[in-house]
Design a protein around this motif. Structure first.
Motif, PDB file in Angstrom:
ATOM      1  N   TRP A  73       0.487  -1.046   0.487  1.00  0.00           N
ATOM      2  CA  TRP A  73      -0.419   0.053  -0.117  1.00  0.00           C
ATOM      3  C   TRP A  73       0.673   1.390  -0.068  1.00  0.00           C
ATOM      4  O   TRP A  73       0.595   2.261  -0.132  1.00  0.00           O
ATOM      5  N   LEU A  74       1.793   1.232   0.853  1.00  0.00           N
ATOM      6  CA  LEU A  74       2.751   2.473   1.005  1.00  0.00           C
ATOM      7  C   LEU A  74       3.647   2.635  -0.457  1.00  0.00           C
ATOM      8  O   LEU A  74       3.771   3.882  -1.191  1.00  0.00           O
ATOM      9  N   LEU A  75       3.742   1.615  -0.803  1.00  0.00           N
ATOM     10  CA  LEU A  75       4.736   1.537  -2.862  1.00  0.00           C
ATOM     11  C   LEU A  75       4.247   1.358  -3.728  1.00  0.00           C
ATOM     12  O   LEU A  75       4.296   1.281  -4.728  1.00  0.00           O
ATOM     13  N   ARG A  76       2.212   2.020  -3.484  1.00  0.00           N
ATOM     14  CA  ARG A  76       1.611   2.201  -4.632  1.00  0.00           C
ATOM     15  C   ARG A  76       1.387   0.877  -5.148  1.00  0.00           C
ATOM     16  O   ARG A  76       0.987   0.699  -6.293  1.00  0.00           O
ATOM     17  N   LEU A  77       1.397  -0.070  -4.868  1.00  0.00           N
ATOM     18  CA  LEU A  77       1.266  -1.371  -5.765  1.00  0.00           C
ATOM     19  C   LEU A  77      -0.256  -1.892  -5.746  1.00  0.00           C
ATOM     20  O   LEU A  77      -0.537  -3.149  -5.992  1.00  0.00           O
ATOM     21  N   LYS A  78      -1.365  -1.626  -5.210  1.00  0.00           N
ATOM     22  CA  LYS A  78      -2.921  -1.867  -4.611  1.00  0.00           C
ATOM     23  C   LYS A  78      -2.656  -3.389  -4.624  1.00  0.00           C
ATOM     24  O   LYS A  78      -2.803  -4.297  -5.147  1.00  0.00           O
ATOM     25  N   LYS A  80      -4.826  -6.058  -3.161  1.00  0.00           N
ATOM     26  CA  LYS A  80      -5.766  -6.298  -3.263  1.00  0.00           C
ATOM     27  C   LYS A  80      -6.743  -7.622  -2.353  1.00  0.00           C
ATOM     28  O   LYS A  80      -6.920  -6.979  -1.307  1.00  0.00           O
ATOM     29  N   MET A 100      -1.557  -8.642  -5.342  1.00  0.00           N
ATOM     30  CA  MET A 100      -1.000  -6.662  -5.500  1.00  0.00           C
ATOM     31  C   MET A 100      -0.729  -7.065  -6.848  1.00  0.00           C
ATOM     32  O   MET A 100      -0.227  -8.609  -7.561  1.00  0.00           O
ATOM     33  N   THR A 101      -0.616  -6.034  -7.639  1.00  0.00           N
ATOM     34  CA  THR A 101      -0.494  -5.746  -8.281  1.00  0.00           C
ATOM     35  C   THR A 101       1.241  -5.553  -9.040  1.00  0.00           C
ATOM     36  O   THR A 101       2.464  -5.037  -8.354  1.00  0.00           O
ATOM     37  N   THR A 103       5.221  -4.810 -10.284  1.00  0.00           N
ATOM     38  CA  THR A 103       5.374  -4.328 -11.301  1.00  0.00           C
ATOM     39  C   THR A 103       7.081  -4.236 -10.663  1.00  0.00           C
ATOM     40  O   THR A 103       7.822  -4.280 -12.444  1.00  0.00           O
ATOM     41  N   ARG A 107      10.512  -2.545  -6.216  1.00  0.00           N
ATOM     42  CA  ARG A 107       9.462  -2.387  -4.989  1.00  0.00           C
ATOM     43  C   ARG A 107       8.231  -4.343  -4.663  1.00  0.00           C
ATOM     44  O   ARG A 107       8.184  -3.726  -3.674  1.00  0.00           O
TER      45      ARG A 107
END
Length: 259
Positions: A73-78, A80, A100-101, A103, A107
């Motif tokens: 969440w902090l690294l904006r990996l969404k 789920k 999670m997504t 990338t 990350r």
């Protein structure tokens, strides 16, 4: 190039830290599998055995999956789905997961290492502030077995020591990276190793690059690495004792079957 004071001690304890983490990864998998087989024989039901194993490791599972989710969440990996529950998939037992997504490797590696970092911090707090485990590694390396026995007696005299030892066991086993967590980690370690090697070669071949700062940083890790090694030694002691008891049980069980 000057050699900082304490560098040899740091190298020793960092090496021991690596060996302890490797050993913990080995014992963790075998302890969980052995306990699951034992519980399955005891209960006769996969679901009940999985639930008991899940409850036994619950603090470590919450730490592992919770830090995965928070780091993602902090690294904006969404992140789920967040699952903390035993799930049987064929011959595989999953105690929790976070989807999670994916990338980049940096990350993904940060998310994969989050349980190890947070778990090590939690172990350090318990080991130093409550159980006074800091000197265990030093006593073990010095083969001061009499003092180790005295140290165990003092530790067990601490209020709620069994609860804190259980949390140390759960966090230590729960923080280890899973197979999926280690996928991107190998490549990052490779890049990091190449970078350090290039700095060392540049310092050796020419005096235009200095790695004194690197050696100083390395020397400063003596105390925290010794502290973590002491905590990991306690966790490994529990794991090896469990493995020993489970091995004796398997031998007795196999002996009964042959009669």
């Amino acid at each position: 190039m000057s050699v900082p004071i304490g560098l040899n001690e740091s190298v020793l304890y960092l090496s021991l830290l690596g060996y302890c983490l490797y050993a913990l990864g080995w014992t963790n998998q075998r302890t969980q599998r052995g306990l699951y087989r034992f519980l399955l024989m005891l209960t006769g039901t996969q679901q009940v055995a999985a639930l008991i194993l899940f409850l036994l490791y619950l603090p470590g599972i919450l730490l592992h999956e919770g830090t995965h989710w928070l780091a993602a969440w902090l690294l904006r990996l969404k992140p789920k789905a967040f699952t903390v529950w035993p799930t049987l998939r064929g011959n595989t037992l999953e105690l929790g997961s976070v989807q999670m997504t994916e990338t980049d490797i940096w990350r993904d590696t940060a998310v994969g290492l989050a349980p190890l970092v947070v778990g090590s911090t939690a172990m350090a707090v318990i080991g130093t502030q409550i159980l006074y485990a800091t000197e265990l590694a030093e006593l073990a390396l010095g083969l001061r077995f009499g003092r180790i026995v005295d140290w165990f007696r003092e530790m067990l005299a601490v209020q709620d020591s069994m609860l804190w030892l259980y949390l140390l066991f759960a966090f230590g086993n729960g923080m280890m990276p899973s197979v999926s967590d280690r996928r991107s980690l190998r490549l990052v370690v490779f890049y990091f190793g190449i970078g350090v090697l290039m700095l060392v070669l540049a310092d050796l071949l020419s005096r235009q690059v200095s790695i004194d700062w690197l050696l100083a940083a390395l020397a400063s890790t003596a105390a925290p690495s010794r502290m973590l090694v002491s905590c990991l030694m306690l966790v490994l002691l529990f794991d090896f004792c469990l493995l020993g008891l489970l091995s004796v049980y398997d031998l007795l069980l196999s002996g009964r079957r042959t009669q």
